[in-house]
Design an enzyme around this catalytic site. Sequence first.
Site, PDB file in Angstrom:
ATOM      1  N   ASP A  67       0.795  -1.279   0.022  1.00 32.74           N
ATOM      2  CA  ASP A  67      -0.128  -0.134  -0.112  1.00 32.74           C
ATOM      3  C   ASP A  67       0.705   1.167  -0.056  1.00 32.74           C
ATOM      4  OD1 ASP A  67       0.862  -0.492   2.567  1.00 32.74           O
ATOM      5  OD2 ASP A  67      -1.035  -0.666   3.701  1.00 32.74           O
ATOM      6  N   ASN A 136      -7.771  -2.825  14.141  1.00 30.18           N
ATOM      7  CA  ASN A 136      -9.355  -2.954  13.809  1.00 30.18           C
ATOM      8  C   ASN A 136      -9.384  -4.433  12.644  1.00 30.18           C
ATOM      9  OD1 ASN A 136      -8.376  -2.151  11.214  1.00 30.18           O
ATOM     10  ND2 ASN A 136      -9.658  -0.255  11.421  1.00 30.18           N
ATOM     11  N   HIS A 138      -7.456  -4.639  10.042  1.00 32.32           N
ATOM     12  CA  HIS A 138      -7.190  -4.437   8.822  1.00 32.32           C
ATOM     13  C   HIS A 138      -5.634  -4.999   8.402  1.00 32.32           C
ATOM     14  CE1 HIS A 138      -4.814  -0.340   9.676  1.00 32.32           C
ATOM     15  NE2 HIS A 138      -4.097  -1.204   9.213  1.00 32.32           N
ATOM     16  N   GLU A 143      -9.670  -1.954   5.101  1.00 30.45           N
ATOM     17  CA  GLU A 143     -10.424  -1.567   6.117  1.00 30.45           C
ATOM     18  C   GLU A 143     -11.539  -2.570   6.595  1.00 30.45           C
ATOM     19  OE1 GLU A 143      -8.857   0.107   8.503  1.00 30.45           O
ATOM     20  OE2 GLU A 143      -8.435   2.129   7.882  1.00 30.45           O
TER      21      GLU A 143
HETATM   22  C1  GLP Z   1      -0.481   0.219   8.711  1.00 28.74           C
HETATM   23  C2  GLP Z   1      -0.316  -0.286   7.511  1.00 28.74           C
HETATM   24  C3  GLP Z   1      -0.487  -1.924   7.631  1.00 28.74           C
HETATM   25  C4  GLP Z   1       0.161  -2.426   8.792  1.00 28.74           C
HETATM   26  C5  GLP Z   1      -0.667  -1.509  10.061  1.00 28.74           C
HETATM   27  C6  GLP Z   1      -0.294  -1.979  11.334  1.00 28.74           C
HETATM   28  O1  GLP Z   1      -2.110   0.988   8.575  1.00 28.74           O
HETATM   29  N1  GLP Z   1      -0.963   0.115   6.220  1.00 28.74           N
HETATM   30  O2  GLP Z   1       0.193  -2.497   6.469  1.00 28.74           O
HETATM   31  O3  GLP Z   1      -0.030  -3.746   9.182  1.00 28.74           O
HETATM   32  O4  GLP Z   1      -0.385  -0.356   9.900  1.00 28.74           O
HETATM   33  O5  GLP Z   1       1.018  -1.310  11.607  1.00 28.74           O
HETATM   34  P1  GLP Z   1       1.750  -1.420  13.030  1.00 28.74           P
HETATM   35  O6  GLP Z   1       2.704  -2.526  12.662  1.00 28.74           O
HETATM   36  O7  GLP Z   1       2.691  -0.086  13.110  1.00 28.74           O
HETATM   37  O8  GLP Z   1       1.197  -1.830  14.285  1.00 28.74           O
END
Ligand code: GLP
Length: 247
Positions: A67, A136, A138, A143
């Site tokens: 992404d 959440n 995702h 989402e």
């Molecule tokens: C972002 C990314 C996801 C990632 C998520 C969790 O929203 N788009 O790919 O998995 O955050 O992030 P973290 O690893 O910092 O908790």
Amino acid sequence: MKIIRAKNYEDMSRKAANLISAQVILKPDSVLGLATGSTPIGIYQQLAEWYKKGDIDFSEVTTVNLDEYYGLTPQHHQSYHYFMQHEFFDHVNLSPEHTFLPDGMEQDHEKECTRYTALIYALGGIDLQLLGLGHNGHIGFNEPSDYFSTDVHLVNLTESTIHANQRFFASADDVPRQAYTMGIRTIFLANRILLAVSGKDKADIVRTAFLGKVTPTIPASILQLHPDVWIIGDEDALSEIPKGAVV
Ligand code: GLP
């Protein structure tokens, strides 16, 4: 679904890096699907360390990222282009022509989604997709929704994601409201999926996503149906998963 328990963040990173390393050693021209967020940083550091020791070679590897924020230039310090460059690409011998992310600056949504989807399919699909997990549920930026998305698309980020990601920005107002992301089908078509998760704050969502119902309101729950998924989590993240749970 295999659930691998790691002692702590370092152990989780090392175990996850081992799976990626095995993939690259066994198939040097692998297509790796990569993720951002704080969770994979230790994995990238471990892989870079092994590269420096001469244990792993990325020269034939291709990478496609999940992404990118809409509207951030690759030079913006919070863009995923910048993250990947500084956390990983700068430290290994990936060829710059073999690393791909969605173009957050492309304003023609349809054009960009079609381009990035076609690129992934033209590469022959993803051998191993690395994922983190949002609070959440995702994955990528898919989402919670009332349907599972298919291919690359532009999403409106939820308040919860904007809130979670604001720690990287000066304020919540600076967090982009939209992002391009691989869809659930794009992710699901990967031959192997590796989801890394760390921290007590993820324990509830890990239980709901992987022991609960498969539902688009928890996008990661779809991984229960994939034939080759590895969840590598530290003790804290897996604290709500009963030992010996059959998943
Ligand atoms: C972002 C990314 C996801 C990632 C998520 C969790 O929203 N788009 O790919 O998995 O955050 O992030 P973290 O690893 O910092 O908790």
